[in-house]
Design an enzyme around this catalytic site. Structure first.
Site, PDB file in Angstrom:
ATOM      1  N   ARG A   1       0.837  -1.096   0.005  1.00 41.61           N
ATOM      2  CA  ARG A   1      -0.014   0.108   0.138  1.00 41.61           C
ATOM      3  C   ARG A   1       0.847   1.022  -0.115  1.00 41.61           C
ATOM      4  O   ARG A   1       0.144   2.432  -0.356  1.00 41.61           O
ATOM      5  CB  ARG A   1      -1.084  -0.118   1.165  1.00 41.61           C
ATOM      6  CG  ARG A   1      -2.249  -0.736   0.828  1.00 41.61           C
ATOM      7  CD  ARG A   1      -3.261  -0.997   2.186  1.00 41.61           C
ATOM      8  NE  ARG A   1      -2.384  -1.789   3.423  1.00 41.61           N
ATOM      9  CZ  ARG A   1      -2.974  -2.490   4.419  1.00 41.61           C
ATOM     10  NH1 ARG A   1      -4.001  -1.695   4.674  1.00 41.61           N
ATOM     11  NH2 ARG A   1      -2.055  -2.976   4.930  1.00 41.61           N
ATOM     12  N   GLN A   2       2.178   0.977   0.453  1.00 41.31           N
ATOM     13  CA  GLN A   2       3.090   2.430   0.140  1.00 41.31           C
ATOM     14  C   GLN A   2       3.653   2.094  -1.082  1.00 41.31           C
ATOM     15  O   GLN A   2       4.765   1.896  -1.327  1.00 41.31           O
ATOM     16  CB  GLN A   2       4.056   2.284   1.303  1.00 41.31           C
ATOM     17  CG  GLN A   2       5.028   3.473   1.398  1.00 41.31           C
ATOM     18  CD  GLN A   2       4.198   4.686   2.088  1.00 41.31           C
ATOM     19  OE1 GLN A   2       3.254   4.754   2.776  1.00 41.31           O
ATOM     20  NE2 GLN A   2       4.783   5.795   1.594  1.00 41.31           N
TER      21      GLN A   2
ATOM     22  N   HIS B   1      -2.117  -4.700  -4.305  1.00 39.07           N
ATOM     23  CA  HIS B   1      -2.978  -3.520  -4.191  1.00 39.07           C
ATOM     24  C   HIS B   1      -3.035  -2.592  -5.541  1.00 39.07           C
ATOM     25  O   HIS B   1      -4.205  -2.471  -5.832  1.00 39.07           O
ATOM     26  CB  HIS B   1      -2.234  -2.631  -2.989  1.00 39.07           C
ATOM     27  CG  HIS B   1      -3.103  -1.531  -2.579  1.00 39.07           C
ATOM     28  ND1 HIS B   1      -4.436  -1.626  -2.166  1.00 39.07           N
ATOM     29  CD2 HIS B   1      -2.696  -0.147  -2.723  1.00 39.07           C
ATOM     30  CE1 HIS B   1      -4.808  -0.446  -1.995  1.00 39.07           C
ATOM     31  NE2 HIS B   1      -4.043   0.472  -2.329  1.00 39.07           N
TER      32      HIS B   1
ATOM     33  N   LYS C   1     -18.624   8.956  -2.174  1.00 38.69           N
ATOM     34  CA  LYS C   1     -18.785   9.896  -1.418  1.00 38.69           C
ATOM     35  C   LYS C   1     -19.226  11.222  -1.841  1.00 38.69           C
ATOM     36  O   LYS C   1     -18.439  11.811  -2.845  1.00 38.69           O
ATOM     37  CB  LYS C   1     -17.518  10.098  -0.551  1.00 38.69           C
ATOM     38  CG  LYS C   1     -17.711  10.469   0.944  1.00 38.69           C
ATOM     39  CD  LYS C   1     -16.385  10.782   1.698  1.00 38.69           C
ATOM     40  CE  LYS C   1     -15.797   9.628   2.232  1.00 38.69           C
ATOM     41  NZ  LYS C   1     -14.512  10.002   3.025  1.00 38.69           N
TER      42      LYS C   1
ATOM     43  N   ARG D   1     -20.759  15.640  -1.126  1.00 42.59           N
ATOM     44  CA  ARG D   1     -20.919  16.292  -0.161  1.00 42.59           C
ATOM     45  C   ARG D   1     -21.845  17.513  -0.837  1.00 42.59           C
ATOM     46  O   ARG D   1     -21.794  17.911  -1.890  1.00 42.59           O
ATOM     47  CB  ARG D   1     -19.692  17.107   0.180  1.00 42.59           C
ATOM     48  CG  ARG D   1     -19.680  18.032   1.193  1.00 42.59           C
ATOM     49  CD  ARG D   1     -18.315  18.870   1.641  1.00 42.59           C
ATOM     50  NE  ARG D   1     -17.535  17.781   1.980  1.00 42.59           N
ATOM     51  CZ  ARG D   1     -17.194  17.626   3.412  1.00 42.59           C
ATOM     52  NH1 ARG D   1     -17.971  17.872   4.327  1.00 42.59           N
ATOM     53  NH2 ARG D   1     -16.220  16.494   3.604  1.00 42.59           N
TER      54      ARG D   1
ATOM     55  N   SER E   1      -8.165  -4.752   6.849  1.00 42.13           N
ATOM     56  CA  SER E   1      -7.180  -4.615   7.829  1.00 42.13           C
ATOM     57  C   SER E   1      -7.770  -4.364   9.346  1.00 42.13           C
ATOM     58  O   SER E   1      -8.244  -5.303   9.980  1.00 42.13           O
ATOM     59  CB  SER E   1      -6.244  -3.443   7.460  1.00 42.13           C
ATOM     60  OG  SER E   1      -5.197  -3.435   8.524  1.00 42.13           O
ATOM     61  N   THR E   2      -8.133  -3.118   9.320  1.00 39.52           N
ATOM     62  CA  THR E   2      -8.909  -2.764  10.772  1.00 39.52           C
ATOM     63  C   THR E   2     -10.219  -3.030  10.769  1.00 39.52           C
ATOM     64  O   THR E   2     -11.031  -3.089  11.632  1.00 39.52           O
ATOM     65  CB  THR E   2      -8.449  -1.147  11.028  1.00 39.52           C
ATOM     66  OG1 THR E   2      -9.216  -0.604  10.285  1.00 39.52           O
ATOM     67  CG2 THR E   2      -7.032  -1.060  11.231  1.00 39.52           C
TER      68      THR E   2
ATOM     69  N   GLY F   1     -12.416  -1.101   9.286  1.00 38.41           N
ATOM     70  CA  GLY F   1     -13.049   0.039   9.376  1.00 38.41           C
ATOM     71  C   GLY F   1     -13.943   0.273   8.156  1.00 38.41           C
ATOM     72  O   GLY F   1     -14.874   0.595   7.986  1.00 38.41           O
ATOM     73  N   THR F   2     -13.205   0.275   6.734  1.00 36.04           N
ATOM     74  CA  THR F   2     -13.697   0.439   5.367  1.00 36.04           C
ATOM     75  C   THR F   2     -14.949  -0.519   5.217  1.00 36.04           C
ATOM     76  O   THR F   2     -15.923  -0.061   4.835  1.00 36.04           O
ATOM     77  CB  THR F   2     -12.678   0.231   4.377  1.00 36.04           C
ATOM     78  OG1 THR F   2     -11.406   1.086   4.911  1.00 36.04           O
ATOM     79  CG2 THR F   2     -13.259   0.570   3.088  1.00 36.04           C
TER      80      THR F   2
HETATM   81  C1  R5P Z   1      -7.136   0.476   0.838  1.00 38.80           C
HETATM   82  O1  R5P Z   1      -6.761   1.211  -0.141  1.00 38.80           O
HETATM   83  C2  R5P Z   1      -7.370  -0.980   0.718  1.00 38.80           C
HETATM   84  O2  R5P Z   1      -7.787  -1.383  -0.685  1.00 38.80           O
HETATM   85  C3  R5P Z   1      -8.468  -1.390   1.779  1.00 38.80           C
HETATM   86  O3  R5P Z   1      -9.760  -0.722   1.488  1.00 38.80           O
HETATM   87  C4  R5P Z   1      -8.143  -0.940   3.184  1.00 38.80           C
HETATM   88  O4  R5P Z   1      -6.647  -1.480   3.403  1.00 38.80           O
HETATM   89  C5  R5P Z   1      -8.923  -1.526   4.285  1.00 38.80           C
HETATM   90  O5  R5P Z   1      -8.369  -0.946   5.493  1.00 38.80           O
HETATM   91  P1  R5P Z   1      -9.380  -1.066   6.775  1.00 38.80           P
HETATM   92  O6  R5P Z   1      -9.831  -2.462   6.890  1.00 38.80           O
HETATM   93  O7  R5P Z   1      -8.249  -0.768   7.946  1.00 38.80           O
HETATM   94  O8  R5P Z   1     -10.393  -0.031   6.668  1.00 38.80           O
END
Ligand code: R5P
Length: 315
Positions: free
Chosen positions: A98-99, A132, A196, A198, A227-228, A230-231
């Site tokens: 991702r980096q 990625h 998204k 606005r 990962s976490t 959240g998304t």
């Molecule tokens: C971001 O660009 C990736 O494709 C994933 O959407 C992201 O890594 C998900 O991260 P997390 O589960 O922490 O929200």
């Protein structure tokens, strides 16, 4: 053209997919021995015979991504020492992917350092699974193939699609849209991404599918990494609030760090489908085997390496 002999060597959880890949094409498999020295350094040994064909070094980048990257380098180096005719580095989940830019001045392009490192360690070719961003492959100094897990996910999800009145495949953002398109096309389902917007007057932010209406639909969210959580949790919650009947997710690399599982439990998501690139630690996760797809990609890369040899200039 004669086909090139292939042998797989694997480390830790990556052996799950490597075993399936080796069985898919009747190739040999050696599970490397590994341990951590008291001072924290990694050690490994390939105790077995892979022959003198092309060796596929299968490893994965989670948990402990930095350690896993070093082990990948050591695995490739060890295979060179054993006299493999060619080495394909196969990080199933490529840590640091991702980096892939210098987001801030002074940062490294981490994925470039990792890919160049694998080349320097002796890898002739590179096989990744749902990297990625595909453009990162340009930084590996040799032939590359990125395996899409979509055919394996499509097989696993077909029953759900058949039972639903209407199914949509959705990416959580525009960047992941090609993944939704690929899976949607295989499932014969409309695909879209969450956008998204606005309100210019009230400033209110809304997130909803760009073109599709989620009401009454079964939605499959597709992404490369959770990962976490959240998304994914946020996307699932929003879709259910907007009237989606059920929400599933097909995520290639299920890292599920911290309290990701709790977040997903609370989000109302029905089931999470994960590829066997990393071990998903959640009972609701259904593991999808990408081994046969890896085998096919390894075979193609080995043929490519072999044809390079045939094309070597005459002296
Ligand atoms: C971001 O660009 C990736 O494709 C994933 O959407 C992201 O890594 C998900 O991260 P997390 O589960 O922490 O929200």
């Amino acid at each position: 053209m004669a086909s090139m002999r292939l042998g797989f060597v694997c480390l830790g959880y990556s052996c799950n997919a490597a075993r399936s890949a080796s069985q898919a094409i009747g190739a040999g498999l050696v599970e490397a021995y590994w341990k951590v020295f008291p001072d924290g350094e990694s050690y490994l040994r390939i105790d077995g015979d892979l022959g003198d064909g092309v060796a596929v070094a299968v490893f994965t980048g989670f948990p402990e991504p930095s350690r896993r990257v070093v082990e990948g380098l050591l695995l490739v180096e060890a295979l060179r020492g054993l006299g493999a005719r060619g080495v394909i580095a196969a990080p199933l989940y490529l840590a640091y992917s991702r980096q892939d830019k210098r987001f801030l001045r002074g940062e490294p392009i981490s994925v470039r350092a990792v890919l160049r490192g694998l080349g320097a360690a002796g890898a002739d070719a590179l096989l990744t699974v749902d990297i990625h961003k595909e453009y990162s492959l340009e930084w590996f100094p040799g032939p590359c193939l990125n395996v899409s897990p979509a055919p394996a996910f499509a097989e696993a999800l077909r029953g759900i699609v058949e039972e639903s009145k209407r199914t949509y495949v959705l990416a959580p953002d525009r960047g992941a849209f090609p993944r939704a398109k690929r899976l949607g096309e295989l499932l014969g389902a409309p695909f879209d991404y969450l956008e998204k917007t606005r309100d210019r007057v009230t400033g209110e932010v809304t997130v909803r599918p760009k073109t599709l209406d989620a009401r009454g639909a079964t939605v499959i969210i597709v992404d490369d990494i959770v990962s976490t959580g959240g998304t994914l949790a946020k996307a699932a919650r929003l879709l259910l609030e907007q009237g989606a009947e059920k929400v599933y997710a097909a995520i290639t690399h299920c890292l599920l760090v911290g309290n990701a599982v709790e977040k997903l439990e609370e989000s109302g998501i029905e089931k999470l489908f994960c590829a066997n690139t990393v071990e998903p630690r959640w009972s609701k996760a259904r593991v999808v085997d990408i081994g046969p797809l890896v085998a096919e990609a390894a075979r193609k890369l080995a043929e490519r390496l072999y044809s390079y040899e045939q094309e070597a200039p005459r002296t």
